[in-house]
Scaffold this motif. Structure first.
Motif, mmCIF file in Angstrom:
data_model
loop_
_atom_site.group_PDB
_atom_site.id
_atom_site.type_symbol
_atom_site.label_atom_id
_atom_site.label_comp_id
_atom_site.label_asym_id
_atom_site.label_seq_id
_atom_site.Cartn_x
_atom_site.Cartn_y
_atom_site.Cartn_z
ATOM 1 N N CYS A 22 0.811 -1.222 0.000
ATOM 2 C CA CYS A 22 0.000 0.000 0.000
ATOM 3 C C CYS A 22 0.841 1.266 0.000
ATOM 4 N N SER A 23 2.105 1.148 -0.364
ATOM 5 C CA SER A 23 2.896 2.367 -0.550
ATOM 6 C C SER A 23 2.322 3.130 -1.737
ATOM 7 N N ARG A 24 2.309 4.428 -1.648
ATOM 8 C CA ARG A 24 1.655 5.232 -2.682
ATOM 9 C C ARG A 24 2.266 4.979 -4.069
ATOM 10 N N PHE A 25 1.397 4.965 -5.061
ATOM 11 C CA PHE A 25 1.862 4.895 -6.442
ATOM 12 C C PHE A 25 2.608 6.182 -6.772
ATOM 13 N N VAL A 26 3.749 6.038 -7.427
ATOM 14 C CA VAL A 26 4.574 7.188 -7.792
ATOM 15 C C VAL A 26 4.714 7.232 -9.314
ATOM 16 N N LEU A 27 4.364 8.364 -9.898
ATOM 17 C CA LEU A 27 4.534 8.591 -11.330
ATOM 18 C C LEU A 27 5.672 9.594 -11.505
ATOM 19 N N THR A 28 6.809 9.112 -11.979
ATOM 20 C CA THR A 28 7.987 9.968 -12.119
ATOM 21 C C THR A 28 8.006 10.630 -13.490
ATOM 22 N N VAL A 29 8.245 11.951 -13.488
ATOM 23 C CA VAL A 29 8.296 12.703 -14.743
ATOM 24 C C VAL A 29 9.590 13.501 -14.811
ATOM 25 N N ILE A 30 10.007 13.773 -16.044
ATOM 26 C CA ILE A 30 11.194 14.587 -16.292
ATOM 27 C C ILE A 30 10.734 15.994 -16.632
ATOM 28 N N PRO A 31 11.234 17.009 -15.955
ATOM 29 C CA PRO A 31 10.796 18.382 -16.217
ATOM 30 C C PRO A 31 10.860 18.732 -17.705
ATOM 31 N N GLY A 32 9.806 19.368 -18.173
ATOM 32 C CA GLY A 32 9.733 19.815 -19.561
ATOM 33 C C GLY A 32 9.157 18.802 -20.535
ATOM 34 N N LYS A 33 9.003 17.566 -20.123
ATOM 35 C CA LYS A 33 8.493 16.526 -21.011
ATOM 36 C C LYS A 33 6.961 16.452 -20.942
ATOM 37 N N THR A 34 6.370 15.902 -22.007
ATOM 38 C CA THR A 34 4.924 15.720 -22.092
ATOM 39 C C THR A 34 4.596 14.242 -21.945
ATOM 40 N N TYR A 35 3.586 13.957 -21.131
ATOM 41 C CA TYR A 35 3.208 12.573 -20.830
ATOM 42 C C TYR A 35 1.775 12.295 -21.264
ATOM 43 N N ARG A 36 1.618 11.137 -21.872
ATOM 44 C CA ARG A 36 0.271 10.640 -22.150
ATOM 45 C C ARG A 36 -0.105 9.693 -21.015
ATOM 46 N N LEU A 37 -1.127 10.059 -20.267
ATOM 47 C CA LEU A 37 -1.636 9.190 -19.209
ATOM 48 C C LEU A 37 -2.886 8.496 -19.735
ATOM 49 N N ARG A 38 -2.827 7.180 -19.772
ATOM 50 C CA ARG A 38 -4.005 6.397 -20.169
ATOM 51 C C ARG A 38 -4.749 6.022 -18.886
#
Length: 576
Positions: A227-243
């Motif tokens: 039950c540790s929180r889900f972590v979504l790591t992103v790189i600054p300046g990049k665009t992400y498609r979240l489905r």
């Protein structure tokens, strides 16, 4: 000499391979992607409370299927349950040419028995975001869920750009077992399942153990890694498609990312004319692709939250973390978890506004037929049958047959279900008050089906009404198997059969496989009955469908091969 049963089995496999190869050739020589899954129960703690969870190869949620348009998916599934059957539905995959692998127990196949191995084989015929889940009883809420990601051919780029592609699957979570919930729903007196204890983001949530002193310390452990929180790591300046996909058992949800806009670009496998929101409303059975730009202060992390709408907010929101690299992924955002302003749970207007805002993307519009050949109006109500609480459609509550319809129709098993009963195509709309508790509380049950003339255009009007509780109407996400439909209209109050069709969107309506009917409102959809088979159409809320909120369409059954796979048989009259 080869036994006759083996000869039939070989013929069936040869036929299935031919179908798969035909569609693969038509779509550009797709690959065959094979998966070997074992489904079983394991003790896990998705929200820090230990319970039995259905896993696939030890995972919850199950593994993501990644494929390209035209690929053939082969899933060899072993049922390692000790006492339960199973069937898996490939949500949003139309099963063109393979209606027997839609994965609906009682409609397209017999269930897979404990210890058995069953092979699903089908073609993913268009790109988009889809899901899979159990379609046996109320088993989905125990954890047999996952996502399907289908990319377009490299020669057909998508009409938007992004740097990375990620999944986020949303669910609600109960501590009681599926069997306990189902038993209560089918009892007299009626025992409602209640609100979920938790919400999960990508299979993880956090239940406050102090809220339930009856839980043993060993059953509720906040330090459990599950039950540790889900972590979504992103790189600054990049665009992400979240489905984003929702496979909740009950809840309609709101999804937000602190400080970030969500640009909606796809839903249920169809491109959307882009629009930007802070709050995305998502209903069980729906998928969305949203683009986010990692353009905020990179020195900190941000909250991702989801909360319940359309029902009293008795369940705490779920939180995950948007982690800006190179910050530590476990670093808490500096703001409170409640930083995202939650919409009012009972405010329908913004949810209806989002539904009306979704249009097909320019350049990718599939124009619907100008008119329909048949109109079916479905009144959604709560009723009673011999003292048992049920959900009904036009005062008929759906019953699952023991012999799957597909087999019964192809083998002319005329007593396998009520062939002589055609469910009502309308209700007494002139005299029925949708804002009042039902006057006629007694409904009938039936397993009769709607027979549609092949390749005709059908309009379905979903009309919401009051439940058996005063001043109460619920959100119902309706899912159609085997087809996509155009959402041509939605509105508040009672549908006006002479005036509302004049305002249908026939120019750029979005196509979907799941759509919400809002409280005390209506939704109009249009589809072509052009996929031969037998297809379920039902509310995607587990308890509602279990209690009878669904119907079945048949179309072009004469075009389905009579040589059905022997693997889908073995129950009801097919045991003969």
């Amino acid at each position: 000499m080869r036994p006759k049963s083996d000869t039939v089995h070989v013929f069936n496999l040869t036929f299935l391979c031919f179908i798969a190869l035909f569609f693969s050739s038509a779509l550009g020589q797709g690959k065959i992607r094979r998966f070997k899954w074992e489904v079983k129960y394991e003790f896990k703690s998705p929200d820090c409370v230990q319970k039995l969870v259905i896993t696939i190869n030890g995972k919850f949620p199950g593994p993501t299927i990644k494929a390209q348009q035209g690929d053939t998916i082969v899933v060899e599934l072993k049922n390692s349950f000790m006492t339960e059957n199973v069937a898996v539905h490939w949500h949003g995959i139309r099963q063109i040419g393979t209606p027997w692998f839609d994965g609906v127990e009682g409609v397209t196949q017999c269930p897979i028995l404990p210890g058995e191995v069953f092979t699903y084989q089908f073609v993913v015929d268009r790109p988009g975001t889809y899901m899979y889940h159990s379609h046996y009883g109320m088993q989905r809420e125990s954890g047999l869920i996952g996502m399907i990601r289908v990319s377009p051919p490299v020669t057909e780029p998508e009409p938007f750009s992004y740097d990375y592609d990620r999944n986020v699957l949303l669910t609600d979570w109960y501590h009681k077992s599926m069997l306990e919930s189902a038993t209560g729903l089918a009892s007299r007196p009626f025992k409602w399942v209640g609100e979920p204890e938790s919400l999960l983001i990508q299979g993880r949530g956090r239940f406050n153990c102090s809220n339930d002193p009856g839980l043993l310390s060993r059953a509720c452990n906040a330090s459990n890694a599950d039950c540790s929180r889900f972590v979504l790591t992103v790189i600054p300046g990049k665009t992400y498609r979240l489905r984003l996909g929702s496979l909740t058992a009950l809840s309609a949800l709101n999804f937000q990312i602190e400080g970030h806009n969500l640009t909606v670009v796809e839903t249920d496998g169809h491109y959307v004319e882009p629009f930007t929101v802070k709050n995305l409303f998502i209903y069980s059975g729906e998928t969305y692709s949203v683009l986010i730009k990692a353009d905020q202060n990179p020195s900190r992390n941000y909250w991702i939250t989801t909360s319940i709408v359309s029902r009293p907010a008795n369940t705490s929101q779920a939180t995950a973390v948007l982690n800006y690299y190179p910050n530590h992924p476990r670093r808490r955002p500096p703001t409170p978890e409640s930083s995202n302003l939650q919409p009012k749970w009972n405010d329908t207007r913004p949810r209806l506004a989002q539904s009306l805002a979704i249009k097909a993307r320019r350049g990718f519009v599939h124009t619907p037929p100008e008119n329909s050949d048949r109109v079916i109006v479905l009144l959604n109500t709560q009723n009673e049958v011999n003292g048992y609480r049920r959900w009904s459609v036009n005062n008929v509550s759906y019953l699952h047959p023991k012999t799957p319809y597909l087999i019964a129709l192809k083998q002319n098993l005329t007593d396998a279900f009520d062939w002589g009963f055609t469910p009502p195509e309308n209700y007494d709309s002139g005299n029925y008050d949708i804002f009042a508790t039902p006057q006629n509380v007694n409904a009938k049950t039936s397993d009769g089906i709607y027979r549609l003339r092949f390749n005709t255009t059908v309009d379905v009007i979903l009309q919401n009404a009051n439940t058996m509780n005063a001043k109460n109407s619920e959100t119902h996400p309706w899912h159609l198997h085997g087809h996509d439909f155009w959402v041509v209209g939605q509105g508040e109050g009672k549908f006006n059969e002479s005036e509302d069709p004049k305002r249908y969107n026939r120019v750029d309506p979005i196509m979907k496989n799941t759509v919400a009917v809002h409280p005390f409102g209506w939704t109009a959809l249009r589809f072509r009955a052009d996929n031969p088979g037998v297809w379920s159409f039902h509310c995607h809320i587990e308890s509602h469908f279990f209690m009878g909120m669904g119907i079945v369409f048949e179309s072009g059954i004469d075009r389905v091969s009579s040589n059905l796979p022997s693997s889908i048989m073995g129950c009801g009259q097919t045991k003969r």
